[in-house]
Design an enzyme around this catalytic site. Structure first.
Site, PDB file in Angstrom:
ATOM      1  N   PHE A  69       0.759  -1.190   0.090  1.00  0.00           N
ATOM      2  CA  PHE A  69      -0.068  -0.067   0.136  1.00  0.00           C
ATOM      3  C   PHE A  69       0.960   1.035   0.088  1.00  0.00           C
ATOM      4  CE2 PHE A  69      -2.273   3.099   2.740  1.00  0.00           C
ATOM      5  CZ  PHE A  69      -3.286   3.531   1.817  1.00  0.00           C
ATOM      6  N   SER A  78       4.688  -6.356   2.625  1.00  0.00           N
ATOM      7  CA  SER A  78       3.321  -5.777   3.534  1.00  0.00           C
ATOM      8  C   SER A  78       2.237  -6.631   2.677  1.00  0.00           C
ATOM      9  CB  SER A  78       3.119  -4.274   3.300  1.00  0.00           C
ATOM     10  OG  SER A  78       2.098  -3.933   4.089  1.00  0.00           O
ATOM     11  N   LEU A  79       1.241  -5.638   1.988  1.00  0.00           N
ATOM     12  CA  LEU A  79       0.348  -5.961   1.184  1.00  0.00           C
ATOM     13  C   LEU A  79       0.854  -6.879  -0.087  1.00  0.00           C
ATOM     14  CD1 LEU A  79      -2.765  -6.207   0.884  1.00  0.00           C
ATOM     15  CD2 LEU A  79      -2.668  -3.934  -0.633  1.00  0.00           C
ATOM     16  N   ASP A 128       7.159  -8.613   6.175  1.00  0.00           N
ATOM     17  CA  ASP A 128       5.965  -8.126   7.205  1.00  0.00           C
ATOM     18  C   ASP A 128       4.840  -8.205   6.470  1.00  0.00           C
ATOM     19  OD1 ASP A 128       5.736  -7.718   9.889  1.00  0.00           O
ATOM     20  OD2 ASP A 128       5.347  -5.608   9.456  1.00  0.00           O
ATOM     21  N   ASP A 148       0.258 -18.340   2.283  1.00  0.00           N
ATOM     22  CA  ASP A 148       0.364 -19.549   3.158  1.00  0.00           C
ATOM     23  C   ASP A 148       1.399 -20.286   2.611  1.00  0.00           C
ATOM     24  OD1 ASP A 148      -1.027 -22.517   2.323  1.00  0.00           O
ATOM     25  OD2 ASP A 148      -1.642 -20.600   1.284  1.00  0.00           O
ATOM     26  N   ASP A 200       1.591 -21.850  -1.343  1.00  0.00           N
ATOM     27  CA  ASP A 200       1.612 -20.731  -2.401  1.00  0.00           C
ATOM     28  C   ASP A 200       3.045 -20.992  -3.304  1.00  0.00           C
ATOM     29  OD1 ASP A 200      -0.669 -19.976  -1.802  1.00  0.00           O
ATOM     30  OD2 ASP A 200      -0.054 -18.171  -0.553  1.00  0.00           O
ATOM     31  N   HIS A 255       7.245  -1.487  10.938  1.00  0.00           N
ATOM     32  CA  HIS A 255       6.790  -2.200   9.699  1.00  0.00           C
ATOM     33  C   HIS A 255       7.878  -2.521   8.739  1.00  0.00           C
ATOM     34  CE1 HIS A 255       3.770  -3.881   7.040  1.00  0.00           C
ATOM     35  NE2 HIS A 255       3.503  -3.096   6.349  1.00  0.00           N
TER      36      HIS A 255
END
Length: 456
Positions: A91, A166-167, A190, A206, A209, A260
């Protein structure tokens, strides 16, 4: 993610799109040789993806080569004989280029002869966080189509390593899911927590993948996810409250983002520096700090995982366990890596009160400290001490007994016992180094000793 992929609508949609891309013609190819950079988005036009793929190569690590979604990759500098790293950012509230991108690209290319492809989706990641989340599936499909083109060129799926921040870590998971979990590796830096902590396996990163999935957790109590999502999950300093990050809101933006982003900076540092960033499996962070997890025999059969680009993080196992939580400590600033040692003090006799002893390692101007607490009616206290040089290079250890005096009762003026230390991992091939004889520690007085531990 779960085995039965045929019943998943997302997987069916992905297959249709991937097959259609594989059948696309090879016409209208254009070569791009000038340096390309990230787009700049804004809050008013932040919902359309406008995905760009920027290629960086060992011969030109500072110059991105634009690969348009419909262009032929073979007309670029992409080398199909090399492994490929794909970086996906997360993001971007203000629609700006991530400040860490260039450092990560250069660190990878400094370490390895590979193709690095950076996914620029700032247009779809800006504005509101939940709008960016809504774009994750469409973005993952776009990246999956791109990877299908690589596979059509003869690139092996096992040679593809996706690094998601992140995302972007969950985008990487979805991409891997669309390819049946057969891509080589996914690294989540993270992985984002909001909207994902309670998400299904189909929606988040997870272990299914990719053939190897790892995650580095540094902000599990805020922007990061607090559950394990890979084969190996590094919870750095317990996964939150990173040393060197501000603890007060008066620090502004850095207060919000420092923990983060530590995962990214730690990863870059691990690639750039030779000092190994090693972690140890344990049932809890507190047990780790208290010296209850000293080796990697269970479940890794003696080899300890290491952050970086080693195959399977240095774990020599054909069949990897899943969601193994490992812990490590770091220093407050780059290069972050530290050495972990067990320090132990054994009282000559039990005491009816809690005993506290401060342990400090000195090496030149470097000072590292921890505190051993021995519960009442027990003889032994132990603790992990993180230090910046190997134990065999520590010059002096200083011990200080901290008596607990109260106005109604004074603690003993001194204690007697033995001090020992050992570097981790501590297994049957290593023994503890002990200072000779019993030591007498007087209250609040420094007692220095030369430390002459042998190097392994």
């Amino acid at each position: 993610m779960v085995e039965d992929l045929k019943r998943k609508p997302l997987f069916v949609l992905a297959v249709i799109l991937l097959l259609s891309s594989a059948q696309a013609g090879n016409a209208n190819r254009t070569s791009w040789h000038q340096c390309a950079d990230f787009q700049r988005a804004n809050l008013l036009h932040g919902r359309k993806l406008n995905v760009q793929f920027l290629l960086f190569t060992p011969s030109n690590p500072g110059c991105g080569e634009l690969i348009l979604a419909d262009d032929g990759i073979e007309d670029t500098s992409f080398n199909s004989s090399l492994e490929t790293k794909i970086i996906i950012h997360g993001f971007r509230a203000l629609g700006t280029k991530p400040s860490w991108i260039e450092g990560l690209v250069r660190a990878i290319l400094h370490t390895s002869q590979v193709n690095v492809i950076v996914v620029d989706w700032v247009h779809g990641s800006t504005g509101a966080y939940y709008s960016a989340v809504d774009n994750v599936t469409q973005l993952a499909l776009s990246i999956s189509r791109f990877i299908s083109k690589l596979l059509a060129l003869g690139v092996s799926g096992t040679s593809i390593h996706i690094i998601g921040v992140s995302l972007g870590a969950h985008v990487a998971g979805l991409v891997g899911h669309f390819h049946g979990g057969q891509l080589g590796r996914i690294t989540g830096l993270d992985p984002a927590g909001p909207k994902y902590t309670r998400a299904s396996l189909e929606e988040r990163l997870d272990p299914g993948d990719a053939l190897f999935v790892e995650a580095i957790h540094t902000d599990a109590d805020n922007f990061g996810i607090r559950i394990p999502v890979g084969h190996i999950d590094y919870f750095v300093n317990g996964g939150k409250d990173q040393p060197g990050c501000p603890r007060f809101i008066s620090a502004g933006y850095k207060y919000l983002i420092c923990d983060h982003m530590r995962a990214v900076h730690l990863y870059v540092s691990a690639l750039k520096h030779s000092c190994p960033v090693v972690a140890f499996p344990c049932s809890s962070h507190q047990d780790f700090l208290n010296g209850h997890c000293l080796d990697c025999d269970d479940p890794f059969l003696f080899s300890c995982p290491r952050i970086g680009l080693l195959e399977q993080a240095g774990i020599s196992m054909r069949r990897l366990p899943k969601e193994v939580v490992v812990y490590l400590m770091t220093s407050p600033s780059a290069p972050f890596c530290v050495h972990h040692s067990l320090v132990e003090f054994r009282l000559q006799k039990k005491r009816s009160v809690v005993t506290s002893i401060e342990i400090t390692f000195y090496s030149n101007s470097i000072k590292d400290t921890t505190k051993i607490t021995i519960p009442q009616q027990e003889e032994v206290g132990k603790r992990l001490l993180a230090h910046k040089v190997p134990l065999c290079e520590v010059d002096v250890v200083v011990l200080k007994y901290l008596p607990k005096n109260r106005f109604w009762r004074k603690d003993e003026s001194h204690i007697v016992g033995q001090f020992c230390a050992a570097p981790l991992p501590l297994n049957k091939n290593r023994t503890m180094f002990c200072l000779p004889g019993n030591l007498t520690l007087h209250g609040n007085m420094d007692l220095p000793y030369q430390l002459s531990a042998a190097c392994a």
